[in-house]
Design a protein around this motif. Structure first.
Motif, PDB file in Angstrom:
ATOM      1  N   ALA A   1       0.834  -1.210   0.000  1.00 27.17           N
ATOM      2  CA  ALA A   1       0.000   0.000   0.000  1.00 27.17           C
ATOM      3  C   ALA A   1       0.870   1.261   0.000  1.00 27.17           C
ATOM      4  O   ALA A   1       0.612   2.187  -0.763  1.00 27.17           O
TER       5      ALA A   1
ATOM      6  N   ARG B   1       2.317   1.677  -3.201  1.00 29.10           N
ATOM      7  CA  ARG B   1       1.265   2.032  -4.147  1.00 29.10           C
ATOM      8  C   ARG B   1       1.197   1.126  -5.380  1.00 29.10           C
ATOM      9  O   ARG B   1       1.261   1.569  -6.514  1.00 29.10           O
TER      10      ARG B   1
ATOM     11  N   ASN C   1      -1.339  -1.628  -6.869  1.00 31.91           N
ATOM     12  CA  ASN C   1      -2.659  -2.253  -6.734  1.00 31.91           C
ATOM     13  C   ASN C   1      -2.634  -3.773  -6.883  1.00 31.91           C
ATOM     14  O   ASN C   1      -3.325  -4.480  -6.141  1.00 31.91           O
TER      15      ASN C   1
ATOM     16  N   VAL D   1      -1.737   7.782  -1.047  1.00 32.52           N
ATOM     17  CA  VAL D   1      -2.175   6.387  -0.885  1.00 32.52           C
ATOM     18  C   VAL D   1      -3.692   6.258  -1.060  1.00 32.52           C
ATOM     19  O   VAL D   1      -4.204   5.157  -1.307  1.00 32.52           O
TER      20      VAL D   1
ATOM     21  N   HIS E   1      -5.303   4.103  -3.662  1.00 35.07           N
ATOM     22  CA  HIS E   1      -5.041   2.684  -3.418  1.00 35.07           C
ATOM     23  C   HIS E   1      -5.875   2.174  -2.244  1.00 35.07           C
ATOM     24  O   HIS E   1      -6.219   1.001  -2.183  1.00 35.07           O
TER      25      HIS E   1
ATOM     26  N   CYS F   1       0.855   9.984  -9.631  1.00 40.22           N
ATOM     27  CA  CYS F   1      -0.460   9.425  -9.332  1.00 40.22           C
ATOM     28  C   CYS F   1      -1.511  10.121 -10.199  1.00 40.22           C
ATOM     29  O   CYS F   1      -1.862  11.278  -9.939  1.00 40.22           O
TER      30      CYS F   1
END
Lengths: 115, 115, 115, 115, 115, 115
Positions: free
Chosen positions: C56, C59, C61, C96, C99, E60
């Motif tokens: 996590a 990051r 998935n 985060v 996620h 991200c």
């Protein structure tokens, strides 16, 4: 004692300590790590250069110093090392610059040692 | 259309859009990026391999695909590419595995294209 | 087919392809990875939770889904998993959050599967 | 003064300075951070172990030292801590090794303190 | 439905699900996150720009889209957003380029929505 | 000599050494980096703040010090800098805290210099 000599002494001392722990997973990881840079489909010296660039973009000075030591032993010239570090700089950006400074200083220290 | 063809089309379309923005800094960065992989003290083909490993440890699938495309054009064999990816795996750890899967699939797609 | 089933099928297919490559370093890395989560000084189920939080904050998935699958099998409750993810959120920050969304959705999918 | 004592003194001094700044967001973040490791659905001591592994894969020595301090207080044995660090090593790769060296040295320092 | 609309719907749905979990730490983190971008010593609109650049260098896409949405609402022009993204590109390097493509596409989608 | 003066001296010495290497790619990267913070669609002083937050979430103390130096020169107040660092803390999580400590100490050193 130069910072390179300090680093090598600390690295050797702590690696011995870590082997002394005798955790099978950790010991096997260390062996796998060493094996990754041996001659295979790619020459070991090319893989040291890959290790150097990976260390630079991940921004780990100890790892950079270790791989520079190996790269110089493997016969890469300063110009070739700078050219590899330039790839790391472009891929990783200006955040890599402090590590580029460190790397260039390390190369200079290694050449003094080699004189 | 394979995912590689999709990626190349998207990449080309958006790069044109980005050049159309006409931001001098961004345009110069793109030129610098292209220049970093040209023959210099190190051959361009070695630098493509450095770009591949940097992309893998930084875990960027688009970057991996781009550099694999270049690496295959530059004549690296599957075994050599796997050996480079193994360095990325050891340096970057199991978090790299999903990107290793992606990379191996991309190599397979590139070989089908080349048939 | 849910996205979890897709992921498991892709993961299995590509892992077989990767084993088929027969690169000794890569194969040994995969074995080492599997071994790291077996019962040892720490129970395997605690180590799956460590793997989840590491995935996590880094990051990834796919890695989150894999470890959640294992964590649910190991008997961790939703509340315990959320509490672990909260540690990841605080350590890793708002970056985060996407996620965390993914992880919570995966937990919901896993509970539906288990019904 | 050991490096651990230096770190604790610096950490305490700067945390006081940061609380003195009196930025509501920062103060609330620090409180949230402390709260994340209290007993909840998961025991606090398990969450300290999660914090340790998160710190190790994100490669932050200060964070590693802080969580090791808490983990030793919480009663985790050396073998359990090494087993947690092995998960971090496998997930995060060889780039974690310098931090593994640091962590093992910190554990040794903490045990000397505890004698 | 554009990918932005999909993202907003998924984000809203999962945020509700996460609030439904009712983990005090997670809920407080979300509140802290929202509060960080309110007017304070710095204007909220400047802090949205900071959030955008932080999201871009940490790579991200969901976070980039969220902050671009806020930045456009706050009145930043395309040229100002490109100039901020250029800082992210230089700091973060070519590994940011796929996210720059994504960001520029998002800006174009947001301007179409605003017409 | 404060640690800031040490850093500036080392930075200047190594930057000269790096320019002396005369690698065209590296030299152009340094120029591009400098140019990214000049007035453009966004004011240079806003871009220094973006550089600070990018450096903080990427956790590079040297980069933080460099941008804080520029930010103070550009007239940002302590409260504005803390507010920017709070964004970095929320985006990047508790792993940023050691760098927040460093940053706050640097701001204090810079204010003493400015007296």
């Amino acid at each position: 004692m130069t910072r390179l000599e300090d680093f090598r002494a600390y690295r050797e001392r702590m690696n011995e300590r870590i082997f002394g722990i005798d955790h099978q997973g950790i010991r096997r990881f260390f062996n796998l790590d060493t094996a990754a840079y041996r001659d295979g489909p790619l020459e070991g010296r090319v893989k040291e250069l890959l290790g150097l660039v990976a260390s630079a973009v991940l921004r780990c000075n100890d790892c950079i110093d270790y791989h520079l030591d190996q790269c110089v032993d493997a016969g890469w010239s300063d110009e070739e090392l700078y050219d590899a570090l330039n790839v790391a700089l472009v891929v990783g950006g200006s955040i890599v610059i402090p590590h580029l400074r460190h790397a260039v200083e390390t190369i200079d220290l290694l050449r003094v040692e080699g004189e």
